[in-house]
Design a protein around this motif. Structure first.
Motif, PDB file in Angstrom:
ATOM      1  N   ARG A   1      13.530   6.759  36.416  1.00  0.00           N
ATOM      2  CA  ARG A   1      12.439   6.786  35.572  1.00  0.00           C
ATOM      3  C   ARG A   1      11.528   7.793  35.090  1.00  0.00           C
ATOM      4  O   ARG A   1      10.605   7.538  35.990  1.00  0.00           O
ATOM      5  CB  ARG A   1      12.098   4.772  35.034  1.00  0.00           C
ATOM      6  CG  ARG A   1      11.523   5.013  34.331  1.00  0.00           C
ATOM      7  CD  ARG A   1      10.893   3.272  34.505  1.00  0.00           C
ATOM      8  NE  ARG A   1       9.485   3.052  33.420  1.00  0.00           N
ATOM      9  CZ  ARG A   1       8.267   2.359  34.033  1.00  0.00           C
ATOM     10  NH1 ARG A   1       8.636   1.231  34.540  1.00  0.00           N
ATOM     11  NH2 ARG A   1       7.349   2.084  32.830  1.00  0.00           N
ATOM     12  N   TRP A   2      11.845   8.544  34.583  1.00  0.00           N
ATOM     13  CA  TRP A   2      11.028   9.377  33.745  1.00  0.00           C
ATOM     14  C   TRP A   2       9.908   9.818  32.783  1.00  0.00           C
ATOM     15  O   TRP A   2       8.789   9.989  32.979  1.00  0.00           O
ATOM     16  CB  TRP A   2      11.453  10.671  33.220  1.00  0.00           C
ATOM     17  CG  TRP A   2      12.638  11.460  34.331  1.00  0.00           C
ATOM     18  CD1 TRP A   2      13.912  10.968  34.152  1.00  0.00           C
ATOM     19  CD2 TRP A   2      12.767  12.302  35.112  1.00  0.00           C
ATOM     20  NE1 TRP A   2      14.658  11.612  35.255  1.00  0.00           N
ATOM     21  CE2 TRP A   2      13.545  12.509  35.920  1.00  0.00           C
ATOM     22  CE3 TRP A   2      11.361  12.586  35.951  1.00  0.00           C
ATOM     23  CZ2 TRP A   2      14.077  13.030  37.255  1.00  0.00           C
ATOM     24  CZ3 TRP A   2      11.135  13.609  37.210  1.00  0.00           C
ATOM     25  CH2 TRP A   2      12.439  13.402  37.918  1.00  0.00           C
ATOM     26  N   SER A   3      10.004   8.434  31.586  1.00  0.00           N
ATOM     27  CA  SER A   3       8.930   7.615  31.196  1.00  0.00           C
ATOM     28  C   SER A   3       7.842   6.618  30.888  1.00  0.00           C
ATOM     29  O   SER A   3       8.573   6.214  32.087  1.00  0.00           O
ATOM     30  CB  SER A   3       9.801   7.962  29.436  1.00  0.00           C
ATOM     31  OG  SER A   3       9.830   6.715  29.648  1.00  0.00           O
ATOM     32  N   SER A   4       7.556   6.066  30.833  1.00  0.00           N
ATOM     33  CA  SER A   4       7.171   4.565  30.586  1.00  0.00           C
ATOM     34  C   SER A   4       7.578   3.858  30.229  1.00  0.00           C
ATOM     35  O   SER A   4       7.424   2.633  29.808  1.00  0.00           O
ATOM     36  CB  SER A   4       5.687   4.906  29.364  1.00  0.00           C
ATOM     37  OG  SER A   4       5.413   5.222  28.283  1.00  0.00           O
ATOM     38  N   ASN A   5       8.385   3.949  28.949  1.00  0.00           N
ATOM     39  CA  ASN A   5      10.244   3.002  28.950  1.00  0.00           C
ATOM     40  C   ASN A   5      10.825   2.087  29.761  1.00  0.00           C
ATOM     41  O   ASN A   5      10.790   3.284  31.345  1.00  0.00           O
ATOM     42  CB  ASN A   5      10.866   3.507  28.307  1.00  0.00           C
ATOM     43  CG  ASN A   5      10.165   4.281  26.707  1.00  0.00           C
ATOM     44  OD1 ASN A   5       9.343   3.419  26.406  1.00  0.00           O
ATOM     45  ND2 ASN A   5      10.914   5.101  26.495  1.00  0.00           N
ATOM     46  N   THR A   6      10.949   1.222  29.756  1.00  0.00           N
ATOM     47  CA  THR A   6      11.864   0.218  30.754  1.00  0.00           C
ATOM     48  C   THR A   6      13.006   0.838  31.179  1.00  0.00           C
ATOM     49  O   THR A   6      13.616   0.851  29.705  1.00  0.00           O
ATOM     50  CB  THR A   6      10.969  -1.170  30.644  1.00  0.00           C
ATOM     51  OG1 THR A   6      10.032  -1.402  30.383  1.00  0.00           O
ATOM     52  CG2 THR A   6      11.723  -2.562  31.695  1.00  0.00           C
ATOM     53  N   VAL A   7      13.585   0.322  32.365  1.00  0.00           N
ATOM     54  CA  VAL A   7      14.192   0.665  32.544  1.00  0.00           C
ATOM     55  C   VAL A   7      15.652  -0.438  32.977  1.00  0.00           C
ATOM     56  O   VAL A   7      14.899  -0.720  34.007  1.00  0.00           O
ATOM     57  CB  VAL A   7      15.416   2.107  32.985  1.00  0.00           C
ATOM     58  CG1 VAL A   7      16.409   2.266  33.414  1.00  0.00           C
ATOM     59  CG2 VAL A   7      14.593   3.487  32.737  1.00  0.00           C
ATOM     60  N   THR A   8      16.567  -0.682  32.852  1.00  0.00           N
ATOM     61  CA  THR A   8      17.130  -2.091  32.696  1.00  0.00           C
ATOM     62  C   THR A   8      18.748  -1.774  33.151  1.00  0.00           C
ATOM     63  O   THR A   8      18.989  -1.021  32.203  1.00  0.00           O
ATOM     64  CB  THR A   8      16.594  -3.312  32.373  1.00  0.00           C
ATOM     65  OG1 THR A   8      15.199  -3.884  32.115  1.00  0.00           O
ATOM     66  CG2 THR A   8      17.466  -4.667  32.879  1.00  0.00           C
ATOM     67  N   PHE A   9      18.924  -2.465  34.417  1.00  0.00           N
ATOM     68  CA  PHE A   9      20.517  -2.288  34.443  1.00  0.00           C
ATOM     69  C   PHE A   9      21.363  -4.077  33.677  1.00  0.00           C
ATOM     70  O   PHE A   9      19.913  -5.558  34.451  1.00  0.00           O
ATOM     71  CB  PHE A   9      21.086  -2.377  35.663  1.00  0.00           C
ATOM     72  CG  PHE A   9      20.341  -1.306  36.447  1.00  0.00           C
ATOM     73  CD1 PHE A   9      21.004  -0.692  36.144  1.00  0.00           C
ATOM     74  CD2 PHE A   9      18.847  -0.611  36.700  1.00  0.00           C
ATOM     75  CE1 PHE A   9      20.502   1.509  36.448  1.00  0.00           C
ATOM     76  CE2 PHE A   9      18.504   0.340  37.418  1.00  0.00           C
ATOM     77  CZ  PHE A   9      18.870   1.238  37.176  1.00  0.00           C
TER      78      PHE A   9
ATOM     79  N   ASN B   1       8.801   1.685  38.449  1.00  0.00           N
ATOM     80  CA  ASN B   1       7.851   2.718  37.611  1.00  0.00           C
ATOM     81  C   ASN B   1       7.989   4.268  37.685  1.00  0.00           C
ATOM     82  O   ASN B   1       9.442   4.582  37.813  1.00  0.00           O
ATOM     83  CB  ASN B   1       6.980   3.217  39.285  1.00  0.00           C
ATOM     84  CG  ASN B   1       6.131   1.151  40.766  1.00  0.00           C
ATOM     85  OD1 ASN B   1       5.657   0.974  39.314  1.00  0.00           O
ATOM     86  ND2 ASN B   1       6.492   1.447  41.789  1.00  0.00           N
ATOM     87  N   GLN B   2       7.650   4.409  36.326  1.00  0.00           N
ATOM     88  CA  GLN B   2       7.872   6.067  36.121  1.00  0.00           C
ATOM     89  C   GLN B   2       7.621   6.674  37.291  1.00  0.00           C
ATOM     90  O   GLN B   2       7.214   6.359  38.048  1.00  0.00           O
ATOM     91  CB  GLN B   2       6.113   5.826  34.958  1.00  0.00           C
ATOM     92  CG  GLN B   2       6.592   7.424  34.608  1.00  0.00           C
ATOM     93  CD  GLN B   2       5.489   7.680  33.714  1.00  0.00           C
ATOM     94  OE1 GLN B   2       4.878   7.540  33.098  1.00  0.00           O
ATOM     95  NE2 GLN B   2       5.877   8.401  32.770  1.00  0.00           N
ATOM     96  N   TYR B   3       8.681   7.039  37.249  1.00  0.00           N
ATOM     97  CA  TYR B   3       8.946   8.467  37.863  1.00  0.00           C
ATOM     98  C   TYR B   3       9.795   7.616  39.509  1.00  0.00           C
ATOM     99  O   TYR B   3      10.273   8.107  39.857  1.00  0.00           O
ATOM    100  CB  TYR B   3       8.347   9.278  38.604  1.00  0.00           C
ATOM    101  CG  TYR B   3       7.451  10.055  37.769  1.00  0.00           C
ATOM    102  CD1 TYR B   3       8.339  10.793  36.623  1.00  0.00           C
ATOM    103  CD2 TYR B   3       6.052   9.761  37.080  1.00  0.00           C
ATOM    104  CE1 TYR B   3       7.471  11.204  35.561  1.00  0.00           C
ATOM    105  CE2 TYR B   3       5.711  10.338  36.294  1.00  0.00           C
ATOM    106  CZ  TYR B   3       5.981  11.093  35.165  1.00  0.00           C
ATOM    107  OH  TYR B   3       5.247  11.161  34.481  1.00  0.00           O
TER     108      TYR B   3
END
Length: 69
Positions: A19-27, A46-48
């Motif tokens: 996750r490189w940005s502040s956006n949420t990444v969901t599976f 968390n970001q990163y």
């Protein structure tokens, strides 16, 4: 961002997602797929932070581990 895990991929396949940005990444599980993780967490916390998906069985079960929430 939602990443949908499709069926039909080979056993032992691994995918790392960061996750490189502040956006949420969901599976999300595609049709016939089951994603297993600690506390049923399906998002990178968390970001990163990073997470790894690994297909472990022929019946479409995947393990998700890493920086999860």
């Amino acid at each position: 961002v939602t990443i949908t895990v499709p069926s039909g991929l080979p056993i032992g396949m691994e995918v790392e997602v960061c996750r490189w940005s502040s956006n949420t990444v969901t599976f999300a599980a595609g049709d016939g797929v089951s994603i297993k993780s600690v506390n049923s967490a399906l998002s990178i916390a968390n970001q990163y932070g990073c997470a790894v998906l690994k297909k472990v069985t022929a019946d479409e079960i995947w393990i998700l581990s890493g920086d999860l929430a």
